[in-house]
Write an enzyme that holds these catalytic residues in place. Structure first.
Site, mmCIF file in Angstrom:
data_model
loop_
_atom_site.group_PDB
_atom_site.id
_atom_site.type_symbol
_atom_site.label_atom_id
_atom_site.label_comp_id
_atom_site.label_asym_id
_atom_site.label_seq_id
_atom_site.Cartn_x
_atom_site.Cartn_y
_atom_site.Cartn_z
ATOM 1 N N TYR A 247 4.744 2.920 5.874
ATOM 2 C CA TYR A 247 4.807 3.572 7.180
ATOM 3 C C TYR A 247 5.684 4.820 7.161
ATOM 4 O O TYR A 247 5.842 5.471 8.197
ATOM 5 C CB TYR A 247 5.307 2.593 8.249
ATOM 6 C CG TYR A 247 4.254 1.597 8.674
ATOM 7 C CD1 TYR A 247 3.341 1.090 7.761
ATOM 8 C CD2 TYR A 247 4.175 1.149 9.981
ATOM 9 C CE1 TYR A 247 2.381 0.171 8.138
ATOM 10 C CE2 TYR A 247 3.211 0.237 10.372
ATOM 11 C CZ TYR A 247 2.321 -0.255 9.443
ATOM 12 O OH TYR A 247 1.366 -1.157 9.813
ATOM 13 N N ASP B 130 0.711 -9.964 14.496
ATOM 14 C CA ASP B 130 -0.510 -10.090 15.300
ATOM 15 C C ASP B 130 -1.185 -11.436 15.043
ATOM 16 O O ASP B 130 -1.677 -12.079 15.966
ATOM 17 C CB ASP B 130 -1.495 -8.951 14.983
ATOM 18 C CG ASP B 130 -1.354 -7.780 15.956
ATOM 19 O OD1 ASP B 130 -0.230 -7.580 16.467
ATOM 20 O OD2 ASP B 130 -2.343 -7.071 16.207
ATOM 21 N N LYS C 116 5.315 -9.005 -1.836
ATOM 22 C CA LYS C 116 4.260 -9.033 -2.859
ATOM 23 C C LYS C 116 4.907 -8.556 -4.165
ATOM 24 O O LYS C 116 4.431 -7.615 -4.811
ATOM 25 C CB LYS C 116 3.120 -8.106 -2.409
ATOM 26 C CG LYS C 116 1.877 -8.152 -3.257
ATOM 27 C CD LYS C 116 1.020 -9.382 -3.033
ATOM 28 C CE LYS C 116 -0.169 -9.388 -3.964
ATOM 29 N NZ LYS C 116 -0.894 -10.660 -3.952
ATOM 30 N N ASP D 235 0.498 -13.074 0.564
ATOM 31 C CA ASP D 235 -0.885 -13.517 0.827
ATOM 32 C C ASP D 235 -0.952 -15.000 1.154
ATOM 33 O O ASP D 235 -1.534 -15.404 2.160
ATOM 34 C CB ASP D 235 -1.858 -13.122 -0.296
ATOM 35 C CG ASP D 235 -1.242 -13.163 -1.676
ATOM 36 O OD1 ASP D 235 -0.109 -13.659 -1.801
ATOM 37 O OD2 ASP D 235 -1.887 -12.712 -2.634
ATOM 38 N N ASP E 18 3.764 -6.100 10.418
ATOM 39 C CA ASP E 18 2.851 -5.650 11.470
ATOM 40 C C ASP E 18 1.637 -6.575 11.522
ATOM 41 O O ASP E 18 1.194 -7.005 12.593
ATOM 42 C CB ASP E 18 2.420 -4.209 11.152
ATOM 43 C CG ASP E 18 1.955 -3.473 12.380
ATOM 44 O OD1 ASP E 18 2.032 -4.033 13.487
ATOM 45 O OD2 ASP E 18 1.515 -2.317 12.243
#
Ligand code: NAD
Length: 497
Positions: free
Chosen positions: A118, A226, A165, A198, A222
């Site tokens: 970002y 959600d 990750k 993951d 982010d």
């Protein structure tokens, strides 16, 4: 007031705040689409910045970032300009009032808010290749990790799961993970674990009851917030705080929902939750409690906006304004059962007083030592350079032999990779190559098989190398220097190196 559903949900949130007796003297600023179109490419004008600097606190409705080049996301600009490094997104199940497959869910996602992909640093490198830089800093990791631990302590939370990750991104995500372990040693009272993002995201969606606080990097945070809000009932229910040294910003986690804008159907709960977090941030806990209790009671009474309405379970489908009316009518009432934290799962937070179960307290913002103090003593030794070339002949061996003949002056070609995969020497003919070649040069005399023992090179030799390559008609796109930090390799190996 924001874009899309922004004006509707903001108007109703302000009504609810006023009715609950919030002692606020708001200044109103315009941000978003209209500002973009008025020529402010970041979606915010200069007067708005003046107001923000004065108040240091913003309750923000969702805004639309116009698609296409030239427009920077206002959300990212606000977070980065104000140094709002911690994005805190609490979500809990409101079952049985709000239908969910996961009645035991009480999770706070603490998301790093300024770094990662970002940072928005993107470049086209060749006709075929674009790149986005993933920027992670040790100081940024320390800030957010410490914040998460302080948050957990302040709010009686017992467990933090860090998700990265780092099996793939060993330097960037690896740093985040390492700092989590280092800082975590100071918080033995908090249970700590790490999961690869993951499988972590999959488990969050499947068995959210096992999670308490989840700490992660910007992009992953982010996405998973959600997911968690949606499986708890709706993205329309969750609010978030963005906390930093330069101020604080409160909002709903969802976007401007243009598909339902102007129809009086949006759920104002997410922004209301943002407002409740704001009230707690400024110490107006009694008003926050009143509002949250009335909100929970409204949900228990089955007055639901379309996103959470279920025939047979809800009592009435209400619009945005009617929902706010219902909350206002219930100010002073207590919820019958939702004030208690979600039923005790393995990872549920310690019980806190009703009805402020989720995300009640805001910890003091940690002020870590300046990055320079800790890092100034680290020795940084130049040991080579990755030169990125645009090259249109897809035969790696031809490029390798040409480069090998061109080096000299204390340097040698170690390898060539294409999209990170070694293609020279000893590449595989099956590897698909693009027009972007990373050519690694190290000191002459370095064992080309080594992954640890590198010899120093001079900066001048690297500069002259670029000139030699250019003079030979090769197109140098960019270079990345290779360093050892206190003897440790500060660059990744090519796949197959
Ligand atoms: P979105 O969150 O706006 O909508 C996703 C889905 O959820 C839609 O079906 C929408 O109708 C529904 N939804 C969202 N909020 C709701 C609510 N309060 N009540 C009922 N239903 C709700 O995501 P999107 O469609 O991907 O993005 C739309 C715009 O919002 C884009 O321009 C995006 O850049 C922007 N955005 C802004 C923010 C922000 O301002 N913080 C955050 C995310 C996206």
């Amino acid at each position: 007031m924001g874009d899309g559903i922004g004006p509707e949900i903001m108007a109703q949130t302000l009504r609810m705040l006023e009715a609950a007796g919030a002692a606020l003297a708001p200044e109103f600023i315009e941000v978003g689409e209209a500002q973009y179109l008025a020529g402010h490419s970041s979606g915010i004008g200069p007067e708005a910045w003046d107001s923000l600097r004065r108040t240091g606190i913003l309750l923000k409705a969702p805004i639309t970032t116009p698609l296409g080049g030239g427009y920077k996301s206002l959300n990212v600009t606000l977070r980065k300009t104000l140094g709002l490094y911690a994005n805190v997104r609490p979500t809990r199940s409101l079952a049985p009032a709000v239908a969910t497959k996961h009645p035991v869910l009480d999770i706070v996602i603490v998301r790093e808010n300024e770094e990662d992909l970002y940072a928005g640093i993107e470049h086209q490198q060749t006709p075929d290749v674009v790149q986005c830089l993933k920027i992670i800093t040790r100081s940024g990791c320390e800030r957010i990790v410490r914040y998460a631990f302080e948050y957990a302590r302040t709010n009686g939370r017992r467990r933090i799961t860090c998700m990265t990750k780092d099996n793939i991104m060993k330097l960037t995500d690896g740093l985040f993970h390492r700092v989590f372990v280092e800082v975590g040693a100071e918080y033995p009272d908090i249970v700590q674990e790490h999961q690869i993002i993951d499988i972590g995201a999959a488990r969050l969606a499947d068995t959210p009851e096992r999670y308490d606080v989840v700490l992660t990097l910007n992009l992953y945070g982010d996405i998973i917030s959600d997911i968690v809000a949606q499986i708890a009932g709706s993205v329309g229910l969750a609010g978030s705080s963005n906390i930093g040294l330069g101020g604080a910003l409160f909002e709903a986690i969802h976007g401007s929902a243009p598909d339902i804008a102007g129809q009086d159907v949006a759920n104002p709960s997410g922004l209301l939750q943002g407002a409740v977090l704001l009230l707690r941030h400024i110490g107006q806990h009694a008003v926050a409690d009143r509002l949250e209790a009335a909100w929970l009671r409204t949900l228990e009474d089955g007055l639901h906006t379309a996103d959470i309405y279920r025939a047979g379970q809800s009592t009435e489908k209400v619009g945005t304004r009617a929902f706010a009316d219902a909350v206002i009518a219930r100010l002073g009432q207590q919820p019958a059962y939702l004030g208690r934290p979600a039923a005790a799962g393995a990872a549920a937070a310690a019980p806190t007083a009703a009805p402020t179960a989720a995300a009640a307290a805001v910890p003091a913002v940690p002020r870590p030592a300046a990055a320079t103090a800790a890092t100034a003593a680290i020795e940084q030794v130049l040991v080579g350079c990755d030169v990125f070339l645009r090259w249109w002949d897809g035969r790696p061996d031809a490029l390798g032999q040409r480069l090998a003949a061109l080096t000299g002056e204390g340097l040698q070609l170690k390898l060539i990779t294409n999209r990170g995969v070694k293609v020279y020497p000893d590449g595989h003919p099956e590897t698909t190559c693009t027009d972007h070649w990373r050519c690694r040069f190290v000191a002459a005399g370095t064992d080309t098989k080594t992954t640890t023992d590198f010899l120093p090179v001079t900066f001048g030799a690297l500069l002259r190398l670029q000139q030699v390559l250019t003079d030979a008609g090769l197109q140098v796109i960019k270079t990345e220097n290779l360093y050892l930090f206190d003897g440790q390799r500060g660059f990744s190996l090519g796949q197959g190196e």
